[in-house]
Every structure is written in structure tokens, then in C-alpha cells.
Design a protein around this motif. Structure first.
Motif, PDB file in Angstrom:
ATOM      1  N   ASN A  36      59.815  -3.721 -14.147  1.00 44.45           N
ATOM      2  CA  ASN A  36      61.019  -3.302 -14.868  1.00 44.45           C
ATOM      3  C   ASN A  36      60.659  -2.753 -16.236  1.00 44.45           C
ATOM      4  O   ASN A  36      59.842  -3.312 -16.944  1.00 44.45           O
ATOM      5  CB  ASN A  36      61.979  -4.488 -15.056  1.00 44.45           C
ATOM      6  CG  ASN A  36      62.568  -4.946 -13.741  1.00 44.45           C
ATOM      7  OD1 ASN A  36      62.647  -6.125 -13.471  1.00 44.45           O
ATOM      8  ND2 ASN A  36      62.964  -4.013 -12.903  1.00 44.45           N
ATOM      9  N   GLY A  37      61.277  -1.644 -16.546  1.00 42.16           N
ATOM     10  CA  GLY A  37      61.078  -1.068 -17.876  1.00 42.16           C
ATOM     11  C   GLY A  37      59.756  -0.351 -18.052  1.00 42.16           C
ATOM     12  O   GLY A  37      59.367  -0.014 -19.160  1.00 42.16           O
ATOM     13  N   GLY A  39      58.970   2.638 -17.141  1.00 47.83           N
ATOM     14  CA  GLY A  39      59.122   4.045 -17.494  1.00 47.83           C
ATOM     15  C   GLY A  39      59.314   4.955 -16.288  1.00 47.83           C
ATOM     16  O   GLY A  39      59.250   6.178 -16.419  1.00 47.83           O
ATOM     17  N   LYS A  40      59.569   4.387 -15.123  1.00 45.37           N
ATOM     18  CA  LYS A  40      59.735   5.197 -13.910  1.00 45.37           C
ATOM     19  C   LYS A  40      60.960   6.091 -14.008  1.00 45.37           C
ATOM     20  O   LYS A  40      60.882   7.310 -13.821  1.00 45.37           O
ATOM     21  CB  LYS A  40      59.858   4.280 -12.674  1.00 45.37           C
ATOM     22  CG  LYS A  40      58.718   3.318 -12.500  1.00 45.37           C
ATOM     23  CD  LYS A  40      58.904   2.445 -11.279  1.00 45.37           C
ATOM     24  CE  LYS A  40      60.080   1.497 -11.373  1.00 45.37           C
ATOM     25  NZ  LYS A  40      59.927   0.461 -12.407  1.00 45.37           N
ATOM     26  N   THR A  41      62.087   5.455 -14.285  1.00 44.02           N
ATOM     27  CA  THR A  41      63.325   6.227 -14.353  1.00 44.02           C
ATOM     28  C   THR A  41      63.239   7.292 -15.443  1.00 44.02           C
ATOM     29  O   THR A  41      63.635   8.439 -15.236  1.00 44.02           O
ATOM     30  CB  THR A  41      64.524   5.292 -14.604  1.00 44.02           C
ATOM     31  OG1 THR A  41      64.549   4.324 -13.559  1.00 44.02           O
ATOM     32  CG2 THR A  41      65.819   6.049 -14.637  1.00 44.02           C
ATOM     33  N   THR A  42      62.696   6.910 -16.587  1.00 43.94           N
ATOM     34  CA  THR A  42      62.574   7.868 -17.681  1.00 43.94           C
ATOM     35  C   THR A  42      61.758   9.076 -17.246  1.00 43.94           C
ATOM     36  O   THR A  42      62.149  10.225 -17.489  1.00 43.94           O
ATOM     37  CB  THR A  42      61.921   7.189 -18.900  1.00 43.94           C
ATOM     38  OG1 THR A  42      62.652   6.009 -19.211  1.00 43.94           O
ATOM     39  CG2 THR A  42      61.912   8.105 -20.096  1.00 43.94           C
TER      40      THR A  42
HETATM   41  N1  LIG Z   1      67.802   5.941 -24.623  1.00 48.03           N
HETATM   42  C1  LIG Z   1      66.872   4.987 -24.786  1.00 48.03           C
HETATM   43  N2  LIG Z   1      66.673   4.447 -25.993  1.00 48.03           N
HETATM   44  C2  LIG Z   1      65.748   3.478 -26.167  1.00 48.03           C
HETATM   45  N3  LIG Z   1      64.966   3.011 -25.200  1.00 48.03           N
HETATM   46  C3  LIG Z   1      65.119   3.511 -23.972  1.00 48.03           C
HETATM   47  C4  LIG Z   1      66.072   4.522 -23.705  1.00 48.03           C
HETATM   48  N4  LIG Z   1      65.995   4.828 -22.391  1.00 48.03           N
HETATM   49  C5  LIG Z   1      65.037   4.044 -21.880  1.00 48.03           C
HETATM   50  N5  LIG Z   1      64.512   3.255 -22.810  1.00 48.03           N
HETATM   51  C6  LIG Z   1      63.434   2.262 -22.629  1.00 48.03           C
HETATM   52  O1  LIG Z   1      62.375   2.868 -21.944  1.00 48.03           O
HETATM   53  C7  LIG Z   1      61.727   1.917 -21.126  1.00 48.03           C
HETATM   54  C8  LIG Z   1      61.541   2.490 -19.747  1.00 48.03           C
HETATM   55  O2  LIG Z   1      62.763   2.451 -19.065  1.00 48.03           O
HETATM   56  P1  LIG Z   1      62.919   2.955 -17.580  1.00 48.03           P
HETATM   57  O3  LIG Z   1      64.361   2.940 -17.253  1.00 48.03           O
HETATM   58  O4  LIG Z   1      62.201   4.235 -17.419  1.00 48.03           O
HETATM   59  O5  LIG Z   1      62.177   1.826 -16.758  1.00 48.03           O
HETATM   60  P2  LIG Z   1      61.979   1.687 -15.190  1.00 48.03           P
HETATM   61  O6  LIG Z   1      60.525   1.777 -14.925  1.00 48.03           O
HETATM   62  O7  LIG Z   1      62.849   2.647 -14.485  1.00 48.03           O
HETATM   63  O8  LIG Z   1      62.447   0.191 -14.913  1.00 48.03           O
HETATM   64  P3  LIG Z   1      63.268  -0.453 -13.682  1.00 48.03           P
HETATM   65  O9  LIG Z   1      62.300  -0.788 -12.626  1.00 48.03           O
HETATM   66  O10 LIG Z   1      63.851  -1.683 -14.279  1.00 48.03           O
HETATM   67  O11 LIG Z   1      64.286   0.545 -13.271  1.00 48.03           O
HETATM   68  C9  LIG Z   1      62.562   0.657 -21.191  1.00 48.03           C
HETATM   69  O12 LIG Z   1      61.947  -0.244 -22.078  1.00 48.03           O
HETATM   70  C10 LIG Z   1      63.871   1.134 -21.736  1.00 48.03           C
HETATM   71  O13 LIG Z   1      64.520   0.135 -22.465  1.00 48.03           O
END
Ligand SMILES: Nc1ncnc2c1ncn2[C@@H]1O[C@H](COP(=O)(O)OP(=O)(O)OP(=O)(O)O)[C@@H](O)[C@H]1O
Ligand SMILES: [Mg+2]
Lengths: 309, 265
Positions: A36-37, A39-42
């Protein structure tokens, strides 16, 4: 093909994606894996232009997403299945997409059939959809434009076991026919079964990438479950060779590759009744590679080793 | 389950997507989708129905309430501007904000990555709704005047009058749209749309220094000549333009820049 080059995304002082590079090849399913978190979705949001990159770039089929005309016809995207107007019915959600892309309404029926949403369900408002139904609708929406590239963020989320199996088959055959598929997950098992290629990300950084065998060969502490007619003697033989052995169920868990265990047994004419690579090899690898990026510190250090089986 | 139609576009897939032969999404199609989005949810549909019903209702009320001598086409049409002027801005606001509050921007902007084009399509849709509204008003007012108007119910109405009413309604709906774009949030945009201009209008009428400048800086004051039968003079046009710039163009541009820069969550 999707090409991510030295992509970095920072939010204030926080680096969500840190100098990430990878390529998703046509004809292959690429799994994007991380806690979690991570950075995949980002990363995926940057791919489709919803989030601006701080540095680096992503091209899809050689183009920036925003310069692809009518991109829905080339790139199918599912980022968040719940991001639909709650008051619209499922069919209407697809109809709007089809109309935007310039597709006939018959395409909507095809997609509804493909994801097994009945006529009755398609007339329900998205507000009243179950999680899995939303996910199916999202997958249908991603496939609507008959794209050659699919970008799916946790597509299995909320699907029932049959649905997950169906999706696996769907994506595999999609890739077999030349499509590029990128799907993310934080569940290793989910990705392991379907992905040809895996990209492991932790705290914004790529920690490993490659196919399953390569990853195990490069990083994996190979482990084997073995059962024989003479477990004690086999354990002795292996320990003599300096290999760690522990009892596991009716057999042994050996910290060595199956081929080495098999060879040791053959040389000592011990009859094996079961020999297989320990399933959690990749899981351990995953946890190890992302351990310093894992939010639940591995409190019971070493627990995954002995206790499993 | 896997039909041939799910086949990737080309097999084997070329490394590059061929964009030379792919046409952009035509603008009219984006506009038609925006129009449809307003009518395919219960909230949007009811708003459209309400606008239509109130337009008809106000004409009926006017019919019974007004003096017989007042029952002219022009007056019927004038009566419809009140409910429409009240509700069209809400339509304009929702045209933008419902997309943000429901997070459908994720799909909208992955199907058409040009955010400017989407905002332009929404603006065109808003203008189209404004024109339809005025057309409905004209039909209802004409019917009322035809059925129960004075003998010379249609005296002195020309194209001029239609275009002035049309302009009034288009200003109303685009004003709403601009506020929607600025705040990207339905409740905030609706409340501020109704509160801020009224508060400003009160301020303008109370503070003597403002009274001079009112037609230049207060859009509701600048709109007053549009309700009049006399054609607008040059200065009145200029005042309308300047106050529209302040109240509509500036929020619109600020909102657009915000949309262009922001992350779609
Ligand atoms: N607009 C934003 N402002 C500040 N931090 C952000 C923002 N968008 C994302 N983040 C941070 O970037 C990091 C990566 O988030 P992301 O959603 O890409 O994770 P993920 O790999 O998709 O996780 P998951 O498996 O939980 O979906 C997280 O710590 C999140 O809080
Ligand atoms: Mg995520």
C-alpha cells in the motif's frame, strides 16, 4: 507497448514515485506489484495524463497519452471502478463512453455480455452496484474501445473467485493476441498466476523486475518441500551438505532448489513421493524486497520461515 | 465469453500506435455527450423538467394575476426570465461540478485528454441549454398570448427582443458554469453564486461611491437594460461587457487554469 522513463512524482517534499523506469511489452501481461502506498496508482495516473509528472515521461505506443487522438480506441483504462456517477445506470455509463469514442451501441451490449452483467443489472444505478459489479463495469469500460493497451489498477479488487479466474483468462488471451496489459496489485498470488513479467515497487522505487523465474533465480532463497519414504535419512544427507532442513507437515522443508534436493535423493537412492518448489518463495522475496518499505514492520522476524507449511 | 470483438486492434500489435490515421473526437460529439450527461441522471433530468414546468407555470400565474391589458406576448416572455434566470445558473454549475463530485473526470479525461476541449464542450452545451430554454419560453409565451392575450398581444415584438432574452439566459447559465468551474464543488458554487452577487449588489446600492460605478462592476445592474424594450446603447453594451468580464470571464479563466493544472482525483 508502455515505456516509463525515469519517472518521478513528488508531492511537496514527499516522493511518491522515485525515478521509475520499466517497459511493458506487447503480448505480455505485466504485473505491477507493491505494498500500500508504494506508488502504483500514481504511476498509472501519470501514464494517462491525470497526474502531471515531476520529472521523466511515459509513452504509450510511442506517444504521450495526451497526443493520442481518441485515446479510448487505443488504451483501455481502469483506475478506480467506484469513480462513476452514482445516479447513472451501468448501461448508460458504457453508452456515454461508446458515444464519446464513436462506437455503435451494439458495442455496449457486447461488453455487458463479456463481463456478465445482465440486462437487469445494467439498468440498475451504479449507486446500487456491489463492489464486484462496479469492477466488472469498469473492466467493460476499459475494453469498450477495443484497445491494444490495457492499464488496470487492481482489476481483481472485489471480484469473486470465479470472476478472478475469468479475468485472468480474459487478460491472458488478450495478451496472447498481441495486446499489452499492465495490471497492478498488492497481492502477490493474484499477479503470480497471470503475469508474464513482474515489476516490484516499494516506497516509490522499483526494487526488482523480470519474469518469475528470473526474479527467483536472482533474489530468491530457493526452498523446496520434499517428502520421501525416508525423511530422516534425506534430512541427514542434506544437512551433511550444509543445507538447512526443517520438518514441515508430512515432509521436509529444504532451503535449496528442488533440483539439488532431487539430486541428493537420487545419489542416495531415496525414493521421493513429493518434490516441489516452496510456494512462498516469491512471497518471501516480495516481502524481503519491500520489507523496509512495508508499513507493518516485520515484527515477528523470521516467522515466515519455520512457521509456514 | 471471449468474443472476437475483444481482439486487440492489431495483431501482432505494432510497437507504435498509428496516430496519423486516427481522427480526433469531433467537437460536436463531445458536446452531445455533455448534453446527454445532464439528462441521464435523476438529479439532472429533474432540474431540466423543473425549468420547463416553472417556465410554463409562471406564464399561467401571470395570465391570472396580471391586468387584462398587460397580457401581451412580450410580458409573458418577460415573466419566464425570473424562474429561468434562477435555475439556469444551477444547470450551468452542475454541468461542471457533478463531474467533480462524482469523480467521473477520471473517465472523461482519459477518453479526451484535452481538458480545454472538455471545458469548451461543456460551455457549448450550456449555451445550447440556454437557447433551448429561451425557445421553450417563446413557445409557451406565444401560446399564452395566442390563446388569452390582448387583441394586439404581438405588438412591437421583434427579433431584437428574442435576442435580448436569449442573451440574458445565456449570461445566466454561463455565469453559473464559470462559478462551477471556479469552485468545482456543487454546494459551494451554488451558495456563492447566489450570495456573492446579491451581497455585492446590496453593497453597491448602499455605498455612494459604488453607485456611480455600479453598471460597470455589478453584472445585475448592467443587465437591467436587457429587460427594457429600448435597444441597448453603446455605453450599456460596454458596461455589460465589462461587468461580464469581471463576473464571468475572470472566474471562468481562473477555473479553467485550475482545471488544466490540477490532478484529477
Ligand atoms: N495528491 C497527493 N498528495 C500527497 N500525497 C499523495 C497524493 N497522491 C498520492 N500521494 C501519496 O503517494 C503515495 C503513493 O500512493 P499510490 O496511490 O500511488 O499508492 P499505491 O501503490 O497505489 O497503493 P495501494 O496499493 O494502497 O493502492 C502514497 O503515500 C500517497 O499518500
Ligand atoms: Mg493504488
Amino acid at each position: 507497448m508502455i515505456k516509463v522513463e525515469r519517472l518521478t512524482k513528488t508531492y511537496g517534499g514527499f516522493t511518491a514515485v522515485d525515478d521509475v523506469s520499466f517497459v511493458c511489452q506487447p503480448g505480455r501481461v505485466t504485473g505491477f506489484l507493491g505494498p500500500n502506498g508504494a506508488g502504483k496508482t500514481t504511476t498509472m495516473r501519470v501514464m494517462v495524463g491525470l497526474t502531471p509528472a515531476t520529472r521523466g515521461e511515459v509513452t504509450i505506443g510511442g506517444h504521450h497519452f495526451r497526443s493520442i487522438p481518441n485515446p479510448g480506441r487505443h488504451v483501455g483504462v481502469l483506475l478506480d471502478a467506484s469513480a462513476q456517477h452514482a445516479g447513472r445506470n451501468g448501461r448508460e455509463v458504457l453508452s456515454l463512453g461508446a458515444r464519446t469514442m464513436g462506437l455503435p451501441d451494439s458495442r455496449v451490449d457486447e461488453m455487458l455480455a463479456l463481463v456478465s452483467l445482465s440486462d437487469d443489472e445494467a439498468k440498475r444505478r451504479v449507486r446500487n452496484y456491489s463492489l464486484g459489479m462496479r469492477q466488472r463495469l469498469g473492466i467493460a469500460h476499459a475494453l469498450l474501445g477495443d484497445p491494444s493497451v490495457l492499464i488496470l489498477d487492481e482489476p481483481a479488487n472485489g471480484l469473486d473467485p470465479a470472476g478472478i479466474r475469468w479475468m485472468r483468462g480474459l487478460l491472458k488471451s488478450y495478451a496472447d493476441r498481441g495486446g499489452t496489459v499492465l495490471l497492478s496489485s498488492h497481492l502477490l498470488n493474484e499477479v503470480e498466476l497471470i503475469a508474464d513479467e513482474m515489476i516490484l515497487i516499494g516506497r516509490g522505487k522499483i526494487v526488482a523486475q523480470g519474469d518469475k523465474q528470473t526474479l527467483l533465480a536472482q533474489h530468491g532463497p530457493a526452498a523446496t518441500f520434499v517428502t520421501s519414504l525416508e525423511n530422516d535419512r534425506l534430512a541427514g544427507v542434506l544437512r551433511d551438505r550444509g543445507v538447512a532442513v526443517a520438518p514441515a507437515g508430512t515432509g521436509l522443508r529444504v532451503e535449496a532448489a528442488p533440483v539439488d534436493v532431487g539430486r541428493a535423493a537420487a545419489e542416495n537412492t531415496i525414493v521421493l513421493t513429493d518434490l516441489r518448489a516452496a510456494q512462498e518463495g516469491l512471497e518471501d522475496l516480495f516481502l524481503a524486497l519491500t520489507s523496509d518499505t512495508q508499513r507493518d514492520a516485520r515484527s515477528e522476524a523470521g516467522a515466515p520461515e519455520g512457521a509456514s507449511a | 465469453m471471449s468474443t472476437s470483438s475483444t481482439q486487440p486492434a492489431a495483431t501482432p500489435e505494432p510497437l507504435d500506435i498509428d496516430v496519423m490515421h486516427a481522427p480526433k473526437i469531433p467537437f460536436w460529439r463531445l458536446v452531445s455527450v455533455e448534453l446527454r450527461k445532464m439528462a441521464d441522471t435523476r438529479a439532472g433530468l429533474w432540474l431540466l423538467i423543473t425549468i420547463g414546468v416553472l417556465t410554463a407555470a409562471i406564464v399561467v400565474i401571470f395570465f391570472f394575476a396580471a391586468d387584462d391589458s398587460e397580457l401581451t406576448f412580450y410580458n409573458f416572455l418577460g415573466a419566464t426570465t425570473t424562474p429561468q434566470g434562477f435555475l439556469l445558473p444551477v444547470l450551468g454549475i452542475l454541468l461542471v461540478t457533478s463531474e467533480w463530485s462524482q469523480r467521473t473526470t477520471l473517465t472523461t479525461f482519459t477518453l479526451e485528454p484535452s481538458r480545454t476541449r472538455i471545458v469548451a464542450a461543456k460551455t457549448a452545451a450550456a449555451v445550447a441549454f440556454g437557447l433551448v430554454a429561451i425557445a421553450v419560453a417563446v413557445v409557451v409565451a406565444w401560446l399564452a398570448a395566442f390563446l388569452g392575450g390582448t387583441d394586439d398581444a404581438f405588438r412591437d415584438v421583434g427579433l431584437e427582443d428574442f435576442s435580448r432574452f436569449a442573451l440574458l439566459q445565456i449570461i445566466a447559465i454561463v455565469w453559473g458554469l464559470a462559478f462551477g468551474l471556479l469552485f468545482l464543488n456543487s454546494p459551494a458554487a451554488i451558495v456563492l453564486y447566489f450570495v456573492v452577487p446579491i451581497a455585492f449588489n446590496v453593497l453597491v446600492s448602499l455605498v455612494s461611491w459604488f453607485q456611480e460605478a455600479a453598471p460597470w462592476i455589478d453584472l445585475s445592474t448592467a443587465q437591467v437594460p436587457l429587460f427594457d424594450t429600448d435597444p441597448l446603447v453603446g455605453e450599456e453594451w460596454a458596461q455589460l461587457a465589462v461587468s461580464s468580464l469581471i463576473w464571468i470571464v475572470v472566474p471562468f479563466v481562473v477555473g479553467l487554469l485550475r482545471v488544466l493544472r490540477s490532478e484529477m482525483k
